[in-house]
Write a protein that holds these residues in place. Sequence first.
Motif, mmCIF file in Angstrom:
data_model
loop_
_atom_site.group_PDB
_atom_site.id
_atom_site.type_symbol
_atom_site.label_atom_id
_atom_site.label_comp_id
_atom_site.label_asym_id
_atom_site.label_seq_id
_atom_site.Cartn_x
_atom_site.Cartn_y
_atom_site.Cartn_z
ATOM 1 N N ARG A 143 -23.609 -13.172 3.063
ATOM 2 C CA ARG A 143 -22.777 -14.068 2.764
ATOM 3 C C ARG A 143 -23.141 -15.532 2.794
ATOM 4 N NH1 ARG A 143 -17.475 -12.261 5.700
ATOM 5 N NH2 ARG A 143 -18.836 -12.665 7.528
ATOM 6 N N MET A 144 -23.946 -16.165 2.094
ATOM 7 C CA MET A 144 -24.588 -17.430 1.980
ATOM 8 C C MET A 144 -23.762 -18.549 2.050
ATOM 9 S SD MET A 144 -27.056 -19.458 2.428
ATOM 10 C CE MET A 144 -28.643 -18.345 2.082
ATOM 11 N N GLU A 145 -22.649 -18.535 1.123
ATOM 12 C CA GLU A 145 -21.777 -19.730 0.923
ATOM 13 C C GLU A 145 -20.844 -19.641 2.385
ATOM 14 O OE1 GLU A 145 -22.219 -17.390 -1.114
ATOM 15 O OE2 GLU A 145 -22.992 -18.599 -2.677
ATOM 16 N N GLU A 146 -20.457 -18.537 2.744
ATOM 17 C CA GLU A 146 -19.447 -18.844 4.120
ATOM 18 C C GLU A 146 -20.424 -19.063 5.050
ATOM 19 O OE1 GLU A 146 -19.848 -16.285 1.836
ATOM 20 O OE2 GLU A 146 -17.604 -15.422 1.234
ATOM 21 N N ASN A 147 -21.679 -18.769 5.337
ATOM 22 C CA ASN A 147 -22.569 -18.891 6.509
ATOM 23 C C ASN A 147 -23.412 -19.981 6.423
ATOM 24 O OD1 ASN A 147 -21.944 -16.314 8.271
ATOM 25 N ND2 ASN A 147 -22.632 -15.264 6.399
ATOM 26 N N ALA A 148 -23.376 -20.936 5.487
ATOM 27 C CA ALA A 148 -24.269 -21.850 5.054
ATOM 28 C C ALA A 148 -24.221 -22.902 6.193
ATOM 29 C CB ALA A 148 -24.076 -22.630 3.618
ATOM 30 N N ALA A 149 -22.988 -23.364 6.711
ATOM 31 C CA ALA A 149 -22.941 -24.568 7.774
ATOM 32 C C ALA A 149 -23.763 -23.572 9.062
ATOM 33 C CB ALA A 149 -21.625 -24.898 7.865
ATOM 34 N N THR A 150 -23.284 -22.662 9.345
ATOM 35 C CA THR A 150 -23.912 -21.926 10.613
ATOM 36 C C THR A 150 -25.298 -21.835 10.428
ATOM 37 O OG1 THR A 150 -21.773 -20.859 10.757
ATOM 38 C CG2 THR A 150 -23.808 -20.156 12.085
ATOM 39 N N LEU A 151 -25.834 -21.388 9.274
ATOM 40 C CA LEU A 151 -27.359 -21.112 8.842
ATOM 41 C C LEU A 151 -28.075 -22.421 9.120
ATOM 42 C CD1 LEU A 151 -29.361 -19.303 8.320
ATOM 43 C CD2 LEU A 151 -28.972 -19.567 5.959
ATOM 44 N N HIS A 152 -27.316 -23.679 8.674
ATOM 45 C CA HIS A 152 -27.877 -24.796 8.755
ATOM 46 C C HIS A 152 -28.023 -25.341 10.103
ATOM 47 C CE1 HIS A 152 -27.756 -29.454 8.634
ATOM 48 N NE2 HIS A 152 -28.507 -29.277 7.272
ATOM 49 N N LEU A 153 -27.084 -25.059 10.964
ATOM 50 C CA LEU A 153 -27.032 -25.697 12.205
ATOM 51 C C LEU A 153 -28.052 -24.799 13.054
ATOM 52 C CD1 LEU A 153 -25.909 -26.815 14.848
ATOM 53 C CD2 LEU A 153 -24.135 -25.203 14.953
ATOM 54 N N LEU A 154 -28.133 -23.429 12.916
ATOM 55 C CA LEU A 154 -29.337 -22.583 13.623
ATOM 56 C C LEU A 154 -30.482 -22.868 13.351
ATOM 57 C CD1 LEU A 154 -27.043 -19.239 13.638
ATOM 58 C CD2 LEU A 154 -27.350 -20.995 15.682
ATOM 59 N N THR A 155 -30.824 -23.130 11.919
ATOM 60 C CA THR A 155 -32.188 -23.566 11.608
ATOM 61 C C THR A 155 -32.581 -24.947 12.150
ATOM 62 O OG1 THR A 155 -31.579 -22.360 9.664
ATOM 63 C CG2 THR A 155 -33.565 -23.835 9.490
ATOM 64 N N SER A 156 -31.834 -25.735 12.382
ATOM 65 C CA SER A 156 -31.981 -27.129 12.779
ATOM 66 C C SER A 156 -32.421 -26.816 14.333
ATOM 67 C CB SER A 156 -30.720 -28.086 12.359
ATOM 68 O OG SER A 156 -30.539 -28.323 11.095
ATOM 69 N N LEU A 157 -31.680 -26.081 15.040
ATOM 70 C CA LEU A 157 -31.648 -25.990 16.373
ATOM 71 C C LEU A 157 -33.208 -25.088 16.649
ATOM 72 C CD1 LEU A 157 -28.144 -25.038 17.650
ATOM 73 C CD2 LEU A 157 -29.152 -27.156 17.955
ATOM 74 N N MET A 158 -33.464 -24.311 15.660
ATOM 75 C CA MET A 158 -34.670 -23.617 15.987
ATOM 76 C C MET A 158 -35.744 -24.593 15.688
ATOM 77 S SD MET A 158 -37.396 -22.362 13.914
ATOM 78 C CE MET A 158 -36.555 -22.157 12.116
ATOM 79 N N SER A 159 -35.727 -25.394 14.727
ATOM 80 C CA SER A 159 -36.904 -26.502 14.330
ATOM 81 C C SER A 159 -37.060 -27.202 15.524
ATOM 82 C CB SER A 159 -36.386 -26.993 13.094
ATOM 83 O OG SER A 159 -37.430 -28.112 12.889
ATOM 84 N N LEU A 160 -35.865 -27.685 16.215
ATOM 85 C CA LEU A 160 -35.884 -28.694 17.253
ATOM 86 C C LEU A 160 -36.805 -27.993 18.737
ATOM 87 C CD1 LEU A 160 -35.251 -31.484 18.469
ATOM 88 C CD2 LEU A 160 -33.031 -30.284 19.279
ATOM 89 N N TYR A 161 -36.264 -26.817 18.892
ATOM 90 C CA TYR A 161 -36.902 -26.507 20.144
ATOM 91 C C TYR A 161 -38.176 -25.871 20.047
ATOM 92 C CZ TYR A 161 -36.082 -21.447 19.297
ATOM 93 O OH TYR A 161 -36.201 -20.191 18.607
ATOM 94 N N VAL A 162 -38.650 -25.404 18.494
ATOM 95 C CA VAL A 162 -40.052 -25.295 18.346
ATOM 96 C C VAL A 162 -40.873 -26.410 18.558
ATOM 97 C CG1 VAL A 162 -41.729 -24.274 16.897
ATOM 98 C CG2 VAL A 162 -39.586 -23.209 17.028
ATOM 99 N N CYS A 163 -40.326 -27.583 17.795
ATOM 100 C CA CYS A 163 -40.934 -28.814 17.855
ATOM 101 C C CYS A 163 -41.395 -29.095 19.280
ATOM 102 C CB CYS A 163 -40.125 -29.739 17.011
ATOM 103 S SG CYS A 163 -41.065 -31.610 17.251
#
Length: 215
Positions: A115-135
């Motif tokens: 359910r992309m629309e319902e989870n878009a905000a959470t997915l955006h947050l988790l993707t950003s956090l993943m990108s930050l710790y990998v960086c």
Amino acid sequence: FAATLSGKIDPTILTGVLIFPLGYNFLSFPREKSIITLDRMLPVVLLLAIGFASRDRSKPWPPALRPCAIAWIAFLAVAAVSLIYAGNILVSGRLLVEGFLLPPILGWLVISYFRMEENAATLHLLTSLMSLYVCCIGAAEMVLKEDLLPLPGGTITFAGQLVRPNGPFWSNDSFALIGLTTFFLLLFLRNLLGQNLSFLQRVVHYVGLTASLAM
């Protein structure tokens, strides 16, 4: 586990997005020549989840994707036939399954059930956090000049005195490509979220974009 038994794939996908870079180091068994890996188990768990899901949870495929699916199936057929020329059919067959079969299965599950629309905000947050710790892992490797999360067969490389970090991945190429993919994913999610973003969401977005570009 509870989400899987209840037929929900959203928690599994969201968790996978956050932890997948660490899966190669901490969720692969055995350590050498791993049989159980996160990449292999994720589609299996999701298929199990939709087995428990009601049929009305699935969504129809966008018509524009159907020609792509047909083309990919044709590509898989040609690739499978080419195995007769492989020097080591077991290794080549594994690459065929992991590189060309499991990713489209995962894509089909996401398109049909996530359910992309319902989870878009959470997915955006988790993707950003993943990108930050990998960086941050990559930046630490550059400072310390060593591979902090070494994988079997992987090695850190240098461009003169400059470290080319690989982060939690096998090579610096994977590190860079995942950073680039994450950058475009964040742009897509930002567009999907629209203009009604809080100040904190905007800060998280730009931190994620900066981290993915740094990768």
